[in-house]
Design an enzyme around this catalytic site. Structure first.
Site, PDB file in Angstrom:
ATOM      1  N   LEU A 100       0.870  -1.173   0.000  1.00 35.29           N
ATOM      2  CA  LEU A 100       0.000   0.000   0.000  1.00 35.29           C
ATOM      3  C   LEU A 100       0.906   1.222   0.000  1.00 35.29           C
ATOM      4  O   LEU A 100       2.002   1.186   0.579  1.00 35.29           O
ATOM      5  CB  LEU A 100      -0.900   0.027   1.240  1.00 35.29           C
ATOM      6  N   ASP A 101       0.471   2.298  -0.631  1.00 33.18           N
ATOM      7  CA  ASP A 101       1.250   3.526  -0.586  1.00 33.18           C
ATOM      8  C   ASP A 101       1.414   3.993   0.857  1.00 33.18           C
ATOM      9  O   ASP A 101       0.591   3.673   1.729  1.00 33.18           O
ATOM     10  CB  ASP A 101       0.551   4.624  -1.395  1.00 33.18           C
ATOM     11  N   LYS A 102       2.435   4.784   1.093  1.00 33.62           N
ATOM     12  CA  LYS A 102       2.753   5.267   2.441  1.00 33.62           C
ATOM     13  C   LYS A 102       1.531   5.832   3.164  1.00 33.62           C
ATOM     14  O   LYS A 102       1.283   5.508   4.324  1.00 33.62           O
ATOM     15  CB  LYS A 102       3.843   6.333   2.353  1.00 33.62           C
ATOM     16  N   THR A 139      -1.731   5.516   2.300  1.00 35.26           N
ATOM     17  CA  THR A 139      -2.972   4.751   2.168  1.00 35.26           C
ATOM     18  C   THR A 139      -3.097   3.839   3.382  1.00 35.26           C
ATOM     19  O   THR A 139      -2.133   3.179   3.766  1.00 35.26           O
ATOM     20  CB  THR A 139      -2.972   3.916   0.876  1.00 35.26           C
ATOM     21  N   ARG A 152      -5.570   5.724  -7.641  1.00 35.67           N
ATOM     22  CA  ARG A 152      -5.279   7.154  -7.715  1.00 35.67           C
ATOM     23  C   ARG A 152      -5.164   7.610  -9.172  1.00 35.67           C
ATOM     24  O   ARG A 152      -5.698   8.659  -9.566  1.00 35.67           O
ATOM     25  CB  ARG A 152      -3.990   7.462  -6.953  1.00 35.67           C
TER      26      ARG A 152
END
Length: 319
Positions: free
Chosen positions: A137-139, A141, A236
């Site tokens: 997961l992105d930082k 998210t 996104r």
């Protein structure tokens, strides 16, 4: 120290005609085909004692010998970083990742990551590549991630991800009022001019996102997205491609838009929201141990609940 793997298997006559990498994938099922193929190319998996190529045919009766090493993740230090554990057993660990936590060490984040936290929580993960991490997961998210605690579990989860059988569902709050749900089938790859960004591009990899409307506000929409593929920044990028970028997205969000006549508290939270409004709410996969489908859910974090409350109040007040 590296973990040494030594094993051998005789090719049954029923496998005659298969490629070496296909036969190896069946005989050494605890390891992914890509990993086995790499070992074949490196000479760590031999055919009757000699190096071979992944595409070489087997005829039955040969001996496959595996003599390989897997590097422990001892180059990374365990760190006592709190983890919100949703589920844990002998094969898998499911966590609810908070905003701000980077998943894997990199040049700009050498420590303080989820990987460091996992090594502290379960030291045995040093013997599993990437400490069992199979997806990211992105930082900023939040939400659910599954981590494999054994090589066999990691192989199973990676294969499920590749086969697109892992179900992943996200809550997102975007700018603009959607009229209806739908699907985005648009390839994603590196942005042609900005290497730090992703973009919809003809040269990208296939990417499919399904989305539906949960709640509409005056100038925003709460949507639920289901991933078919798992490209970097997929939701996104896809929602921005539709011109419904996520609130707070520093990369794909575009210019700040405020609802006309909005009260100052809503304007302030929209101006200051510190991250993309995205949360991995639901995760389902076939459990590597039991073979049964398991499903996990994570409630919306407080910052997204507060954001929804402000948008809802604005919507009701201005009707």
């Amino acid at each position: 120290m590296p973990q040494t793997l030594e094993a051998q298997q005789r090719v049954p006559d029923a496998m005659a005609g298969l490629r070496l990498d296909q036969a190896a994938a069946e005989l050494f099922a605890d390891h992914s085909r890509e990993r086995l193929k790499a070992w074949i190319k490196a000479g760590a998996l031999t055919l009757d004692g000699r190096p071979a190529k992944p595409r070489d045919k087997v005829y039955g009766g040969e001996w496959l010998r595996l003599d390989a090493e897997i590097e422990d993740d001892t180059r990374f230090e365990p760190e006592d970083i709190p983890l919100a554990v949703v589920h844990e057993d002998d094969e898998v660990l499911v966590i609810d990742k908070p905003a701000g936590l980077v998943v894997h060490p990199a040049a700009g984040n050498p420590d303080g990551t989820l990987l460091n936290a996992l090594l502290h929580h379960c030291p045995a993960l040093a013997g599993v590549p990437r400490a069992g991490i199979v997806h990211r997961l992105d930082k900023d998210t939040t939400g659910l991630m599954v981590v494999a605690k054994t090589l066999a579990a990691q192989t199973s989860l990676v294969e499920q991800l590749q086969a697109r059988t892992v179900s992943r569902e996200y809550d997102a709050i975007c700018v603009g009022v959607m009229t209806a749900g739908g699907s985005v089938n648009a390839p994603i790859g590196r942005h042609p001019k900005d290497r730090k960004r992703q973009a919809v591009t003809a040269s990208g990899k296939p990417a499919v996102t399904h989305y539906r409307v949960v709640e509409r506000f005056r100038a925003h929409t709460h949507v639920r997205c289901r991933l078919e593929t798992g490209r970097t920044h997929q939701i996104r990028v896809h929602l921005a491609h539709l011109r419904y970028p996520l609130i707070g997205d520093p990369v794909y969000g575009g210019r700040l838009k405020l609802p006309p006549g909005a009260a100052e508290p809503l304007k302030e939270i929209l101006r200051e929201f510190p991250r993309q409004a995205l949360h991995a709410r639901k995760l389902a996969f076939v459990h590597p141990g039991s073979g049964e489908t398991v499903t996990f859910r994570a409630p919306l974090p407080d910052d997204l609940l507060m954001l929804l409350d402000y948008l809802r109040d604005d919507h009701e007040t201005m009707r």
